[in-house]
Design a protein around this motif. Sequence first.
Motif, PDB file in Angstrom:
ATOM      1  N   ILE A  24      32.239  64.225 -15.456  1.00  0.00           N
ATOM      2  CA  ILE A  24      32.627  65.727 -15.547  1.00  0.00           C
ATOM      3  C   ILE A  24      32.992  66.171 -16.779  1.00  0.00           C
ATOM      4  CG2 ILE A  24      34.412  67.034 -14.303  1.00  0.00           C
ATOM      5  CD1 ILE A  24      34.479  64.732 -12.012  1.00  0.00           C
ATOM      6  N   LYS A  25      32.528  67.430 -17.018  1.00  0.00           N
ATOM      7  CA  LYS A  25      32.627  68.172 -18.166  1.00  0.00           C
ATOM      8  C   LYS A  25      34.234  68.862 -17.824  1.00  0.00           C
ATOM      9  CE  LYS A  25      28.599  67.793 -20.118  1.00  0.00           C
ATOM     10  NZ  LYS A  25      28.350  67.118 -21.129  1.00  0.00           N
ATOM     11  N   PHE A  66      35.816  52.373 -13.683  1.00  0.00           N
ATOM     12  CA  PHE A  66      35.248  53.620 -13.680  1.00  0.00           C
ATOM     13  C   PHE A  66      33.954  54.000 -14.431  1.00  0.00           C
ATOM     14  CE2 PHE A  66      39.013  54.932 -11.575  1.00  0.00           C
ATOM     15  CZ  PHE A  66      38.502  55.850 -10.776  1.00  0.00           C
ATOM     16  N   LYS A 119      31.747  54.210 -11.290  1.00  0.00           N
ATOM     17  CA  LYS A 119      31.867  55.670 -10.932  1.00  0.00           C
ATOM     18  C   LYS A 119      31.591  56.599 -12.227  1.00  0.00           C
ATOM     19  CE  LYS A 119      33.957  54.694  -7.052  1.00  0.00           C
ATOM     20  NZ  LYS A 119      33.203  55.338  -5.828  1.00  0.00           N
ATOM     21  N   LYS A 120      30.376  56.511 -12.868  1.00  0.00           N
ATOM     22  CA  LYS A 120      30.104  56.974 -14.124  1.00  0.00           C
ATOM     23  C   LYS A 120      30.264  58.655 -13.847  1.00  0.00           C
ATOM     24  CE  LYS A 120      27.287  53.498 -15.774  1.00  0.00           C
ATOM     25  NZ  LYS A 120      25.772  53.090 -15.803  1.00  0.00           N
ATOM     26  N   GLU A 121      29.958  59.011 -12.695  1.00  0.00           N
ATOM     27  CA  GLU A 121      29.681  60.446 -12.189  1.00  0.00           C
ATOM     28  C   GLU A 121      31.257  61.155 -12.355  1.00  0.00           C
ATOM     29  OE1 GLU A 121      30.477  58.145  -8.561  1.00  0.00           O
ATOM     30  OE2 GLU A 121      28.956  57.892  -9.891  1.00  0.00           O
ATOM     31  N   VAL A 122      32.150  60.475 -12.212  1.00  0.00           N
ATOM     32  CA  VAL A 122      33.592  60.885 -12.313  1.00  0.00           C
ATOM     33  C   VAL A 122      33.936  60.969 -14.091  1.00  0.00           C
ATOM     34  CG1 VAL A 122      36.043  60.461 -12.018  1.00  0.00           C
ATOM     35  CG2 VAL A 122      34.287  59.763 -10.205  1.00  0.00           C
ATOM     36  N   LEU A 123      33.663  60.118 -14.734  1.00  0.00           N
ATOM     37  CA  LEU A 123      33.761  60.290 -16.195  1.00  0.00           C
ATOM     38  C   LEU A 123      32.710  61.214 -16.780  1.00  0.00           C
ATOM     39  CD1 LEU A 123      34.610  56.476 -16.740  1.00  0.00           C
ATOM     40  CD2 LEU A 123      36.149  58.376 -16.745  1.00  0.00           C
ATOM     41  N   LEU A 128      34.899  64.023 -19.206  1.00  0.00           N
ATOM     42  CA  LEU A 128      36.414  63.485 -18.787  1.00  0.00           C
ATOM     43  C   LEU A 128      36.510  62.025 -19.306  1.00  0.00           C
ATOM     44  CD1 LEU A 128      38.863  63.875 -17.249  1.00  0.00           C
ATOM     45  CD2 LEU A 128      37.711  63.060 -15.229  1.00  0.00           C
ATOM     46  N   GLY A 129      35.533  61.167 -19.447  1.00  0.00           N
ATOM     47  CA  GLY A 129      35.653  59.839 -19.838  1.00  0.00           C
ATOM     48  C   GLY A 129      36.303  59.900 -21.457  1.00  0.00           C
TER      49      GLY A 129
END
Length: 97
Positions: free
Chosen positions: A48-49, A38, A42-46, A56-57
């Motif tokens: 997410i604020k 991730f 999938k940096k955009e998923v982590l 989220l990361g």
Amino acid sequence: MKDLLNSPKFQHLVSKKNQVAFWLTLIQLAVYYGFIYFLAFKKEVLAIKVTDVIPLGIPIGILVIIISWLLTGVYTFWANNVYDKLVEDVKKEIKES
């Protein structure tokens, strides 16, 4: 010594230890490399604020660490309650022969 290595109790001991080590290692690798996947793809998923300032990361990274501790606890519990008893059985078998 060959009798010990061919002993069904010793074979069972080795088999159980390898089986537990395999599954705990597989779980740890899946968790860790899943997180790295991730991070890399999938940096955009982590990103997410979760709150105004925490992405989220951060909690997922902390969860990876906690899972590592839990897996260590699982192994310690298994070793103390199952593995040590199997070792004692093998030791008794050695003393009897």
